[in-house]
Every structure is written in C-alpha cells, then in structure tokens.
Write a protein that holds these residues in place. Structure first.
Motif, PDB file in Angstrom:
ATOM      1  N   TYR A   1       2.896  21.078  -9.104  1.00  0.00           N
ATOM      2  CA  TYR A   1       3.536  20.050  -8.281  1.00  0.00           C
ATOM      3  C   TYR A   1       3.897  20.584  -6.900  1.00  0.00           C
ATOM      4  N   ARG A   2       3.241  21.668  -6.505  1.00  0.00           N
ATOM      5  CA  ARG A   2       3.481  22.182  -5.161  1.00  0.00           C
ATOM      6  C   ARG A   2       2.894  21.200  -4.135  1.00  0.00           C
ATOM      7  N   GLY A   3       3.608  21.059  -3.037  1.00  0.00           N
ATOM      8  CA  GLY A   3       3.129  20.145  -2.003  1.00  0.00           C
ATOM      9  C   GLY A   3       3.388  18.691  -2.310  1.00  0.00           C
ATOM     10  N   LEU A   4       4.342  18.398  -3.243  1.00  0.00           N
ATOM     11  CA  LEU A   4       4.603  17.003  -3.610  1.00  0.00           C
ATOM     12  C   LEU A   4       5.003  16.162  -2.407  1.00  0.00           C
ATOM     13  N   PHE A   5       5.883  16.701  -1.550  1.00  0.00           N
ATOM     14  CA  PHE A   5       6.352  15.925  -0.394  1.00  0.00           C
ATOM     15  C   PHE A   5       5.210  15.549   0.554  1.00  0.00           C
ATOM     16  N   PRO A   6       4.387  16.533   1.022  1.00  0.00           N
ATOM     17  CA  PRO A   6       3.277  16.120   1.904  1.00  0.00           C
ATOM     18  C   PRO A   6       2.261  15.223   1.210  1.00  0.00           C
ATOM     19  N   VAL A   7       2.080  15.404  -0.112  1.00  0.00           N
ATOM     20  CA  VAL A   7       1.152  14.526  -0.831  1.00  0.00           C
ATOM     21  C   VAL A   7       1.696  13.102  -0.847  1.00  0.00           C
ATOM     22  N   MET A   8       2.998  12.947  -1.122  1.00  0.00           N
ATOM     23  CA  MET A   8       3.599  11.609  -1.113  1.00  0.00           C
ATOM     24  C   MET A   8       3.467  10.968   0.260  1.00  0.00           C
ATOM     25  N   MET A   9       3.704  11.760   1.312  1.00  0.00           N
ATOM     26  CA  MET A   9       3.588  11.234   2.671  1.00  0.00           C
ATOM     27  C   MET A   9       2.141  10.844   2.970  1.00  0.00           C
ATOM     28  N   ARG A  10       1.203  11.738   2.584  1.00  0.00           N
ATOM     29  CA  ARG A  10      -0.209  11.452   2.860  1.00  0.00           C
ATOM     30  C   ARG A  10      -0.699  10.258   2.068  1.00  0.00           C
ATOM     31  N   GLN A  11      -0.395  10.218   0.754  1.00  0.00           N
ATOM     32  CA  GLN A  11      -0.890   9.124  -0.071  1.00  0.00           C
ATOM     33  C   GLN A  11      -0.246   7.792   0.302  1.00  0.00           C
ATOM     34  N   GLY A  12       1.050   7.843   0.637  1.00  0.00           N
ATOM     35  CA  GLY A  12       1.713   6.614   1.083  1.00  0.00           C
ATOM     36  C   GLY A  12       1.042   6.072   2.336  1.00  0.00           C
ATOM     37  N   ALA A  13       0.808   6.986   3.297  1.00  0.00           N
ATOM     38  CA  ALA A  13       0.153   6.576   4.549  1.00  0.00           C
ATOM     39  C   ALA A  13      -1.291   6.161   4.298  1.00  0.00           C
ATOM     40  N   ASN A  14      -2.008   6.944   3.459  1.00  0.00           N
ATOM     41  CA  ASN A  14      -3.404   6.621   3.126  1.00  0.00           C
ATOM     42  C   ASN A  14      -3.536   5.207   2.575  1.00  0.00           C
ATOM     43  N   SER A  15      -2.772   4.933   1.519  1.00  0.00           N
ATOM     44  CA  SER A  15      -2.897   3.633   0.851  1.00  0.00           C
ATOM     45  C   SER A  15      -2.411   2.496   1.739  1.00  0.00           C
TER      46      SER A  15
ATOM     47  N   GLY B   1       0.817  -1.210   0.000  1.00  0.00           N
ATOM     48  CA  GLY B   1       0.000   0.000   0.000  1.00  0.00           C
ATOM     49  C   GLY B   1       0.849   1.258   0.000  1.00  0.00           C
ATOM     50  N   LEU B   2       1.955   1.228   0.744  1.00  0.00           N
ATOM     51  CA  LEU B   2       2.868   2.371   0.783  1.00  0.00           C
ATOM     52  C   LEU B   2       3.441   2.639  -0.609  1.00  0.00           C
ATOM     53  N   GLY B   3       3.849   1.577  -1.287  1.00  0.00           N
ATOM     54  CA  GLY B   3       4.382   1.715  -2.642  1.00  0.00           C
ATOM     55  C   GLY B   3       3.341   2.256  -3.606  1.00  0.00           C
ATOM     56  N   ALA B   4       2.108   1.744  -3.506  1.00  0.00           N
ATOM     57  CA  ALA B   4       1.023   2.205  -4.376  1.00  0.00           C
ATOM     58  C   ALA B   4       0.722   3.674  -4.125  1.00  0.00           C
ATOM     59  N   GLY B   5       0.742   4.093  -2.859  1.00  0.00           N
ATOM     60  CA  GLY B   5       0.478   5.489  -2.515  1.00  0.00           C
ATOM     61  C   GLY B   5       1.516   6.431  -3.080  1.00  0.00           C
ATOM     62  N   MET B   6       2.785   6.020  -3.018  1.00  0.00           N
ATOM     63  CA  MET B   6       3.866   6.841  -3.570  1.00  0.00           C
ATOM     64  C   MET B   6       3.704   6.991  -5.088  1.00  0.00           C
ATOM     65  N   MET B   7       3.344   5.899  -5.748  1.00  0.00           N
ATOM     66  CA  MET B   7       3.175   5.928  -7.201  1.00  0.00           C
ATOM     67  C   MET B   7       2.042   6.878  -7.597  1.00  0.00           C
TER      68      MET B   7
END
Length: 289
Positions: free
Chosen positions: A158-172, A105-111
C-alpha cells in the motif's frame, strides 16, 4: 425514459474491459514505469531495445499479471462505482452535467485506488524494478507478492496510496467527464434511440485518454517513485518525493514517460469503453429507470 446499467452487469463488463486493455497495452506500461525510476535516463526505444536484448519479449511483460488482475478489479470497481454515483447525481431525465460527471468520476477513482489500484500497481512496480537487475529476486507474481508482504507487511503493498488516490481520482474524473460530455454531444446529433458505433466509441474514449494523460502525469511520476524498491530510503512521503524530483531533476521530469503512457491511455480509453459498451449490449446490462 433513461437507461441505467445493472450493477452486476456493469461489474462484469468493466472487469472484462479492464483485463483485455491491460494485456494489450502492457508493454507501454512497462516502458513508462521503467523510464520513471530515478537514475540513468533512457528513451522509450532504448528501454525496449535493451529489454529485448537482455530479457527477450517476455521481459516486456514483467509484472504483467499483477496489472491484468489489478486492472480487471479496478475497472470493475470503477465502472460500478461511477454508474452508481452517476445515477445518484443524474437529473430527472437521466442526464449528468459535466460538473456532476466530474464528481462521480472523482468518487469512482478514489474507490478504485483503495480497493484495487494501489496494491496491484505497487506489486507491478516492484516487479518491474526488480526485473531490471541481473539477478532478480522475485520469481513471479505470487512469489513477489509473498516476499513483499513478508518483508514489509501489508504496508508494503500500500505504498504510495496518497498519490495513487490523487492520480486515480483525477484520472477517472477527467476521463469520465470528457467521455460522457463528448458522448452526449455526439448522441445529440443522432436520431433518438440510435447507438454509437464501436468506431465512434473508440474515438471518444481515445480522446478522453489523451486529455487524461497530460493533466495527471506529475501524479503518475510521484506514484511510481513512491512504489519503487528504493522509496523507503529515498523519500519520507509523497511531498518530499515531489520536492526532490523538482529540485534535483527539474520540472520537466514530472512529465517523464508521457509518450508510452500517452500510447497506453489513448489505446486504453478506446479499448475499455468499446469493450465495456459491447459487453453491456451483449448481456443486456441496461435497465430502464
């Protein structure tokens, strides 16, 4: 013998589920995003009431197409990535343990964060932020996107890429782990080969959404602030944004917008997994491995 989703069918089912979910739940996303901007605090009901009075029902769908398109791509990327990672990490019987499901899920969220979520959510957030002014600059998705890119370049979407990656990784990671674990528990009590009903699938997905909201809310607030129109002047980076929210507005501000996001993700979890499972069944998208 285990069943594995075919990649193309997983993409089709995931994209369909994402588009349906985004449109049905968009007003809750609108309210959540508006409540997270800096400035005057408004309750969800006050935001809905004021928006309906000044903009009408259409106002609750400001930026909707950005999310529908982005959510469709996001869900497609998420499911196909998760299915592939899950297959790679499954044991000889095709089962995936909770830690491995978390990793998949973490990998899918990052993608999904890189390929779909960051651009679509940045545009959606800017459209919602712009729509609250008496004289909005953006005339819709295409005009807004073109204006943002012209004024800020590709970095503007692409603003906020880092928090989005963190959120989506955690979300998924949290959502898929909760869903997969509960699904395997329920299937363990059923006769072999029997499928879960849509009602049970919706319920398991809703619980997965509930767990996801409370654990990832601070990342969502930071993401929204970093994608707002004033972000370039107000925050140096995500950590500076988090610091300012904490010192100027208090710890509880990180859970602003929980109620509308909770409504959306509980519905989202139920809708996405239910639509996905039914589309997969409809198109015969699982193959034996």
């Amino acid at each position: 013998m285990s069943k594995r989703e075919k990649p193309l069918h997983s993409l089709i089912a995931g994209s369909t589920a994402g588009a349906v979910e985004a449109f049905v739940t968009y007003p809750t996303e609108f309210v959540k995003t508006r409540s997270q901007f800096s400035g005057k605090r408004e309750s969800p009901l006050a935001i809905i009431r004021n928006t309906l009075r000044t903009k009408g029902v259409a106002g609750l769908y400001s930026g909707c197409m950005a999310l529908v398109v982005g959510n469709s791509v996001k869900a497609g990327v998420r499911f196909i990535s998760y299915d592939q990672f899950k297959h790679m990490l499954a044991d000889s019987e095709g089962r995936v343990s909770a830690p491995r499901s978390l990793l998949a899920g973490l990998g899918a969220g990052m993608m999904e964060a890189v390929f779909a979520v960051t651009p679509s959510e940045t545009i959606k957030t800017k459209l919602i932020d712009d729509a609250k002014s008496p004289n909005p600059r953006f005339r819709g998705l295409m005009h807004g996107t073109a204006t943002i890119v012209r004024e800020e370049g590709i970095r503007g979407i692409y603003r906020g890429l880092f928090p989005v990656m963190m959120r989506q990784g955690a979300n998924s990671a949290i959502r898929f782990t909760t869903y997969t674990t509960l699904k395997q528990m329920v299937q363990g009590t059923m006769p072999a080969g029997q499928s879960l009903s849509s009602g049970v699938t919706f319920g398991i997905g809703a619980i997965a959404g509930l767990v996801t909201v409370y654990t990832t809310m601070p990342l969502d607030v930071i993401k929204t602030r970093m994608q707002s129109l004033e972000a370039r002047q107000a925050y140096r980076n995500s950590f500076h944004c988090a610091y300012r929210i904490f010192t100027e507005e208090g710890l509880l501000r990180f859970w602003t917008g929980t109620t509308p996001r909770l409504a959306r993700l509980v519905l989202s979890g139920g809708i996405v997994f239910t639509v996905y499972e039914n589309v997969i069944k409809l198109i015969g998208g699982r193959e034996s491995t």
